[in-house]
Design an enzyme around this catalytic site. Sequence first.
Site, mmCIF file in Angstrom:
data_model
loop_
_atom_site.group_PDB
_atom_site.id
_atom_site.type_symbol
_atom_site.label_atom_id
_atom_site.label_comp_id
_atom_site.label_asym_id
_atom_site.label_seq_id
_atom_site.Cartn_x
_atom_site.Cartn_y
_atom_site.Cartn_z
ATOM 1 N N ASN A 162 -9.552 21.554 -5.154
ATOM 2 C CA ASN A 162 -10.377 20.470 -5.679
ATOM 3 C C ASN A 162 -9.430 19.502 -6.389
ATOM 4 O O ASN A 162 -9.000 19.763 -7.507
ATOM 5 C CB ASN A 162 -11.410 21.066 -6.649
ATOM 6 C CG ASN A 162 -12.224 20.004 -7.358
ATOM 7 O OD1 ASN A 162 -12.161 18.827 -7.010
ATOM 8 N ND2 ASN A 162 -12.988 20.419 -8.356
ATOM 9 N N TRP A 163 -9.133 18.407 -5.711
ATOM 10 C CA TRP A 163 -8.139 17.470 -6.265
ATOM 11 C C TRP A 163 -8.694 16.615 -7.400
ATOM 12 O O TRP A 163 -7.950 15.907 -8.057
ATOM 13 C CB TRP A 163 -7.598 16.565 -5.154
ATOM 14 C CG TRP A 163 -6.733 17.257 -4.145
ATOM 15 C CD1 TRP A 163 -6.377 18.578 -4.118
ATOM 16 C CD2 TRP A 163 -6.084 16.655 -3.012
ATOM 17 N NE1 TRP A 163 -5.561 18.839 -3.049
ATOM 18 C CE2 TRP A 163 -5.371 17.677 -2.347
ATOM 19 C CE3 TRP A 163 -6.057 15.363 -2.488
ATOM 20 C CZ2 TRP A 163 -4.626 17.437 -1.188
ATOM 21 C CZ3 TRP A 163 -5.316 15.124 -1.336
ATOM 22 C CH2 TRP A 163 -4.602 16.148 -0.692
ATOM 23 N N LYS A 164 -9.997 16.632 -7.582
ATOM 24 C CA LYS A 164 -10.648 15.825 -8.627
ATOM 25 C C LYS A 164 -10.216 14.357 -8.521
ATOM 26 O O LYS A 164 -9.943 13.871 -7.427
ATOM 27 C CB LYS A 164 -10.380 16.437 -10.014
ATOM 28 C CG LYS A 164 -10.743 17.934 -10.048
ATOM 29 C CD LYS A 164 -10.762 18.534 -11.417
ATOM 30 C CE LYS A 164 -11.142 20.008 -11.319
ATOM 31 N NZ LYS A 164 -11.234 20.655 -12.604
ATOM 32 N N GLU A 166 -18.173 19.499 -13.963
ATOM 33 C CA GLU A 166 -17.843 18.157 -14.460
ATOM 34 C C GLU A 166 -18.909 17.153 -14.032
ATOM 35 O O GLU A 166 -19.218 16.212 -14.754
ATOM 36 C CB GLU A 166 -16.445 17.755 -13.965
ATOM 37 C CG GLU A 166 -15.365 18.541 -14.699
ATOM 38 C CD GLU A 166 -14.114 18.815 -13.902
ATOM 39 O OE1 GLU A 166 -13.890 18.173 -12.864
ATOM 40 O OE2 GLU A 166 -13.340 19.703 -14.328
ATOM 41 N N GLU A 200 -17.612 29.278 -11.438
ATOM 42 C CA GLU A 200 -16.607 28.626 -12.276
ATOM 43 C C GLU A 200 -17.068 28.635 -13.727
ATOM 44 O O GLU A 200 -17.818 27.742 -14.151
ATOM 45 C CB GLU A 200 -16.379 27.182 -11.822
ATOM 46 C CG GLU A 200 -15.891 27.066 -10.389
ATOM 47 C CD GLU A 200 -15.114 25.781 -10.164
ATOM 48 O OE1 GLU A 200 -13.959 25.871 -9.755
ATOM 49 O OE2 GLU A 200 -15.668 24.697 -10.439
ATOM 50 N N GLY A 257 -9.577 24.241 -16.233
ATOM 51 C CA GLY A 257 -8.554 23.339 -16.764
ATOM 52 C C GLY A 257 -8.066 23.710 -18.156
ATOM 53 O O GLY A 257 -7.395 22.923 -18.818
ATOM 54 N N SER A 292 -8.797 27.895 -13.721
ATOM 55 C CA SER A 292 -7.411 28.268 -14.021
ATOM 56 C C SER A 292 -6.875 29.381 -13.118
ATOM 57 O O SER A 292 -6.127 30.248 -13.568
ATOM 58 C CB SER A 292 -7.244 28.635 -15.497
ATOM 59 O OG SER A 292 -7.606 27.538 -16.314
ATOM 60 N N GLY A 335 -8.254 23.864 -9.041
ATOM 61 C CA GLY A 335 -8.082 22.495 -9.524
ATOM 62 C C GLY A 335 -6.612 22.167 -9.712
ATOM 63 O O GLY A 335 -5.906 21.823 -8.765
ATOM 64 N N GLY A 336 -6.147 22.315 -10.927
ATOM 65 C CA GLY A 336 -4.780 21.914 -11.283
ATOM 66 C C GLY A 336 -3.712 22.445 -10.337
ATOM 67 O O GLY A 336 -2.832 21.691 -9.891
HETATM 68 P P1 PGA Z 1 -8.817 24.424 -12.565
HETATM 69 O O1 PGA Z 1 -10.134 23.739 -11.969
HETATM 70 O O2 PGA Z 1 -8.235 25.291 -11.488
HETATM 71 O O3 PGA Z 1 -7.924 23.281 -12.943
HETATM 72 O O4 PGA Z 1 -9.257 25.229 -13.758
HETATM 73 C C1 PGA Z 1 -11.001 24.433 -11.111
HETATM 74 C C2 PGA Z 1 -12.173 23.555 -10.751
HETATM 75 O O5 PGA Z 1 -12.658 22.813 -11.616
HETATM 76 O O6 PGA Z 1 -12.637 23.561 -9.606
#
Ligand code: PGA
Length: 259
Positions: free
Chosen positions: A10-12, A105, A175, A181, A221, A242-243
């Site tokens: 998920n590149w956001k 989010e 999640e 994050g 995370s 994500g990250g």
């Molecule tokens: P994260 O994000 O790996 O940066 O915690 C995961 C997500 O929000 O899908």
Amino acid sequence: MSRIKFIAGNWKENLTLAEAKALIADLSPLVAGISNVEIAVCPTFLALTTVGGKVAGTNIQLGAQNAHAVEVDGKLVQSGAYTGEVSPAMVKDAGAQWVILGHSERRQYFGETDESVNVKIRACYEVALKPIVCVGETLEERESGTTAKVIEKQVRTCFKGLPADKVAESVVAYEPVWAIGTGKTATPEMAQEVHGLIRALLAEMFGPETANAVRIQYGGSMKPGNAKELLAQPDIDGGLIGGAALKAADFSEIIKAAV
Ligand code: PGA
């Protein structure tokens, strides 16, 4: 029953077109030849066609991070006067197979609800776009002991009234909001407990066969250092990353932990 593990990035709201192309150029050779794990990247809407062109012919699939649909007079609407929105039909037309729906989010900042996610899932099914449906509790909810109740409400409402054959092809991402994050990860045991609960709910709603087919990803995370033990849990069928998905080396390590 064995489920194929599914790791999605998920590149956001990250990466320019040039950066997105560079990331795929770095990532694709690192994961080439992996056939027993499904892999997807989910760029911004704007980068969908560009990234789609880069992953064509590779083992990397394409997803979006959201899509918009509403129900008007009992009919699903996938186009019209909704400035700034993009429908599942358009996401599918851009070449995506997947779409993330109900990310925390989106719930937190953009007013997304379980009810709106249910409408969006139905619109996705209408155009054969497969949803990754996110659920998860906040820190406050976990600390007050209401995690199971919160997850149950989310799963029951998001999946309300849906056809079992389509649900079977859908993905749920658990999640925990407090882990997204933040560097804090649920322990494998904590995650497994909720994944087991989600599968039991799906079994109650759609029957055991459907529940056994649904992949349930963990997100929050997840990184190279903790992926293996999370993915070893019986009901953890992949990750929504994500990250760590923004770095080819880290993302490919997580994918390799799922092999
Ligand atoms: P994260 O994000 O790996 O940066 O915690 C995961 C997500 O929000 O899908």
